[in-house]
Design a protein around this motif. Sequence first.
Motif, mmCIF file in Angstrom:
data_model
loop_
_atom_site.group_PDB
_atom_site.id
_atom_site.type_symbol
_atom_site.label_atom_id
_atom_site.label_comp_id
_atom_site.label_asym_id
_atom_site.label_seq_id
_atom_site.Cartn_x
_atom_site.Cartn_y
_atom_site.Cartn_z
ATOM 1 N N GLY A 114 0.793 -1.223 0.000
ATOM 2 C CA GLY A 114 0.000 0.000 0.000
ATOM 3 C C GLY A 114 0.826 1.276 0.000
ATOM 4 N N GLY A 115 1.885 1.299 0.799
ATOM 5 C CA GLY A 115 2.706 2.512 0.866
ATOM 6 C C GLY A 115 3.325 2.832 -0.491
ATOM 7 N N PHE A 141 -2.820 7.545 7.881
ATOM 8 C CA PHE A 141 -1.645 6.686 7.671
ATOM 9 C C PHE A 141 -1.627 6.268 6.217
ATOM 10 C CE2 PHE A 141 0.687 2.608 7.662
ATOM 11 C CZ PHE A 141 1.887 3.056 8.193
ATOM 12 N N HIS A 142 -0.486 6.526 5.563
ATOM 13 C CA HIS A 142 -0.376 6.170 4.146
ATOM 14 C C HIS A 142 0.826 5.282 3.877
ATOM 15 C CE1 HIS A 142 -3.695 8.779 3.158
ATOM 16 N NE2 HIS A 142 -3.118 9.803 3.759
ATOM 17 N N GLU A 214 -7.746 8.949 3.071
ATOM 18 C CA GLU A 214 -8.439 7.685 3.337
ATOM 19 C C GLU A 214 -9.937 8.015 3.410
ATOM 20 O OE1 GLU A 214 -6.422 5.438 6.870
ATOM 21 O OE2 GLU A 214 -5.705 7.484 6.935
ATOM 22 N N ASP A 247 -7.056 6.717 -0.775
ATOM 23 C CA ASP A 247 -6.247 5.618 -0.274
ATOM 24 C C ASP A 247 -7.227 4.570 0.248
ATOM 25 O OD1 ASP A 247 -4.881 3.824 1.307
ATOM 26 O OD2 ASP A 247 -3.499 5.299 2.127
ATOM 27 N N VAL A 249 -6.486 1.411 0.715
ATOM 28 C CA VAL A 249 -5.683 0.261 1.139
ATOM 29 C C VAL A 249 -6.451 -0.553 2.196
ATOM 30 C CG1 VAL A 249 -3.564 -0.374 2.389
ATOM 31 C CG2 VAL A 249 -3.465 1.243 0.479
ATOM 32 N N MET A 250 -7.116 0.132 3.122
ATOM 33 C CA MET A 250 -7.913 -0.590 4.124
ATOM 34 C C MET A 250 -9.367 -0.747 3.700
ATOM 35 S SD MET A 250 -7.053 0.140 8.071
ATOM 36 C CE MET A 250 -5.547 -0.583 8.696
ATOM 37 N N LYS A 276 -3.743 -4.864 0.739
ATOM 38 C CA LYS A 276 -4.424 -5.703 1.737
ATOM 39 C C LYS A 276 -5.463 -6.683 1.158
ATOM 40 C CE LYS A 276 -3.648 -2.306 5.425
ATOM 41 N NZ LYS A 276 -2.946 -2.893 6.544
#
Length: 443
Positions: A114-115, A141-142, A214, A247, A249-250, A276
């Motif tokens: 993800g980062g 958080f990225h 996010e 973002d 990612v989650m 993820k």
Amino acid sequence: MTVLAADTRTKHARFVLTPWSIQGAANPPTIERGAGSFLYDTDGRRYLDLSAGLVAVNLGHAHPTLVEAIARQAARVCYVTPALGNDERAEFAAELSELSPWAEGGRTFFTAGGGEANEDAIKVARLVTGRPKVLTAFRSFHGSAPGAGTLTGENRRWPTEPGLPGVVHFFAPFPYRSPFYTRDAATETQRALEHIELVLTYEDPGRVAAILIEPVVGTNGVIIYPEGYLSGLRALCDRHGILLIFDEVMTGFGRTGAAFASDRFGVLPDLLTFAKGATSAYVPLGGVLVRETIAEGFERRVLPTGHTFSGHPLAMAAGRAALRAYAEGDLFVRARTVEGWLREGLERLKERLPVIGDVRGVGAFFGVELVKDRATREPLTPWQGTSPGPLPALQRRLLELGVYVFGRYNVLLITPPLIVERDELELGFEALERALGEIDVPA
Ligand code: PLP
């Protein structure tokens, strides 16, 4: 130190550098297998995976569709350079275009996590707009490597500083702990949009390539933005020619009860990053989904980025199998059923336990915020404080009770696999009730 004959737990402590930990203090159980919502350690003890690892194992453990697909691909070919084509890569990218929130679809640049995806997304945004700056939120958080770490809006950024130039942070809404001095959701949205507009004025909107956010804040407390905020950001980006990057990612791959949070909230980004849940975390994979109207520009110019593991065949096969498993179980929709179970169970705990100040969530993505005092909302331990407070002890106690829970400071992330059963969740609620009940706060 001779550890050749030692058990795996001792070897782990001796040889593995564990993230975000004082090495001498880390002594977790050694997990050797998983099945469905459960993990099993080397002593045969069972743990309910109430956070799906790091909010990632959306399909639960050892899902046969993925296990078979990975094994089959391993026997065919494990590695194909990104410069050559690969059948699984072509098919997976086409499927992602279909799944993407845009009517015209998109193209994917694959990464290993993800980062890295966030770093590539801002690189693309800077190239496409010719502008240098990127805005991201505080309490975001990225990623943690120096590039993505700079994008991160909290103390996990600090070790990466001074970091990338041109990254500016702003305050986003947080209804439970408003940075805008209000408890009214509409006022929160309005003030947050006025604030970012003001930040843009001082940064020069014509020098801003992208706003990266996010759509639901993850490890910074599971914060659901109030109505109108994300659509307000979309309008502001359109007004200033700024690209909006989600973002996911989650939030991606069903976590919020839709393929992407973008679908759940009805707001379209220009680029979307994921990781993820894309492979249910079975094989490391991230990526940037780029809206077709932007991606097609690279037909005529170089895409100046690349990684050895971009579009790795094992990850592609795992990703395709994950999409099949999500569809077969109708799991993006099922996450909304899980949402009902989580809300009901966690609200019940809140009624019984004064240490719970707030329960919030969407889909299978819930945060439980712990407080010293419900009336003042004083956190059980301060966010970004110098110590993690009672959380590590609470997590150890939960492990003793057979439940793994991820959290930071005073927020627990209750984010089970999307295949979780209601009675499995009840085991988690019972353990939470016991462990949280042992924390001493005034009623
Ligand atoms: N973005 C978000 C929203 C995350 O939650 C994470 C990790 O938790 C990342 C990016 C970083 O992803 P990775 O750890 O795969 O680099």
